[in-house]
Design an enzyme around this catalytic site. Sequence first.
Site, PDB file in Angstrom:
ATOM      1  N   SER A 302       2.161  -4.359   2.977  1.00 26.59           N
ATOM      2  CA  SER A 302       0.891  -5.085   3.071  1.00 26.59           C
ATOM      3  C   SER A 302      -0.212  -4.412   2.244  1.00 26.59           C
ATOM      4  O   SER A 302      -0.139  -4.391   1.017  1.00 26.59           O
ATOM      5  CB  SER A 302       0.501  -5.204   4.547  1.00 26.59           C
ATOM      6  OG  SER A 302      -0.596  -6.055   4.736  1.00 26.59           O
ATOM      7  N   ASP A 313      -0.208  -2.221 -12.047  1.00 20.51           N
ATOM      8  CA  ASP A 313      -0.583  -3.234 -13.031  1.00 20.51           C
ATOM      9  C   ASP A 313      -1.754  -2.803 -13.908  1.00 20.51           C
ATOM     10  O   ASP A 313      -1.918  -3.309 -15.024  1.00 20.51           O
ATOM     11  CB  ASP A 313      -0.916  -4.550 -12.324  1.00 20.51           C
ATOM     12  CG  ASP A 313       0.323  -5.213 -11.730  1.00 20.51           C
ATOM     13  OD1 ASP A 313       1.439  -4.722 -11.976  1.00 20.51           O
ATOM     14  OD2 ASP A 313       0.163  -6.221 -11.008  1.00 20.51           O
ATOM     15  N   LYS A 327       5.776  -7.380   1.831  1.00 16.08           N
ATOM     16  CA  LYS A 327       4.990  -8.334   2.620  1.00 16.08           C
ATOM     17  C   LYS A 327       3.872  -8.881   1.744  1.00 16.08           C
ATOM     18  O   LYS A 327       2.846  -8.244   1.553  1.00 16.08           O
ATOM     19  CB  LYS A 327       4.404  -7.689   3.868  1.00 16.08           C
ATOM     20  CG  LYS A 327       3.696  -8.695   4.761  1.00 16.08           C
ATOM     21  CD  LYS A 327       3.064  -8.072   5.978  1.00 16.08           C
ATOM     22  CE  LYS A 327       2.361  -9.155   6.803  1.00 16.08           C
ATOM     23  NZ  LYS A 327       1.580  -8.583   7.924  1.00 16.08           N
TER      24      LYS A 327
END
Length: 392
Positions: A302, A313, A327
């Site tokens: 999460s 990224d 998740k």
Amino acid sequence: MRSLTQLIVTVVAIVAALCVGLFLGGNPKYLPQEFRDIFVEDERAVRAEIVDSIESGFYKNVDEDALNQASYKGMVQSLHDRFSHYLTPKEADLFNESVSGRFQGVGMTVREHPKGLVVTTVFQRSPADDAGIRRDDVITQVDGESIAGEPTDVSTAKIKGKPGTSVRLTVLPGGNEKKERTLEVERASIAVPIVESRMLRQDGTKLAKLKLLSFTDGVHGKLSEDVQTAIDKGAKGIILDLRGNGGGLLREAVLVSSIFIEDGTIVSTKGRNRPERVYKAEGDAIDPNIPMVVLVDGGSASASEIVTGAMRDSHRATLVGERTFGKGVFQELEPLSNGGALDLTVGSYYLPSGENISKTGIKPEVEARDKPRTMQDEALPVAIDELLKQTE
């Protein structure tokens, strides 16, 4: 001829009306409200018939409230979403008490498992540690009752209780059913640090390791202070340890990411009835030239995955460890009029790359695994080596 035409028209009209009726009967949402209520009442009548038949004809006595609670759970289970749950009034009360601060635990963090709960972290010198519970152990029963398929919040609430009282846990060491054992563990008031920080020295280079245990309200402030303290002490690189961190508040994930990422998207969210929302870094990040490693495992979920994905990224850190939990959705808890609650998945979140990591998780660039039943942390030296490569 006219009679035949009228007959054909009448038959066609009847067939058309029948088709429309069948369609609307299965899809009452397309009806005007006044007609929809009639269909809904019909469905309630059928439900009442089933309950009456069970109560009058079943060969054992039946509790009507238990039937009602089971039917509510069945509706949510039919969604086939492991994160959506109906909480009975009793379960909702138990959950509310567990998060109110009146109850204490045994000193471990867990995440869901098909058989119950799997242990992700055991705090040193806690009751769980003293009882011999270790990471990757699977808890299948609490006080003799199975917790398989229960919401994680409800299962953990059952483990918690007043300090000094005991709870009986059925444990599968490492998930091995053949080694099942039952432990009596005493609950205690446990001071759990939300951030664990320490300085390391490797080959003459100072490094900082900061372990974040959860994304509770305000955790970014404590982490920011510890990061700055480490830099002031001469840390040339930082390891952010998110292993066993099952997540928490989305807002905290954005703020924690913003400690290390100056600008750009951190995460975006969107649901069927929720418009897309993009969360950006909030600025005032540390020097981007300070090398970083993020350490993760299967218990990183999460909010942990939001931070991990943003760091990857944005090319801000090297990921080391094991594939994360996966998740990529978020829930909202809605109190119900009967005292129960509906914990419903309402949307998905997406990493800056646009990727949704539901079920797949995030695969680290460098694999490393800590063996839970050894005293050493086998993954940490791998993370240190990766960090040293960036400081050269």
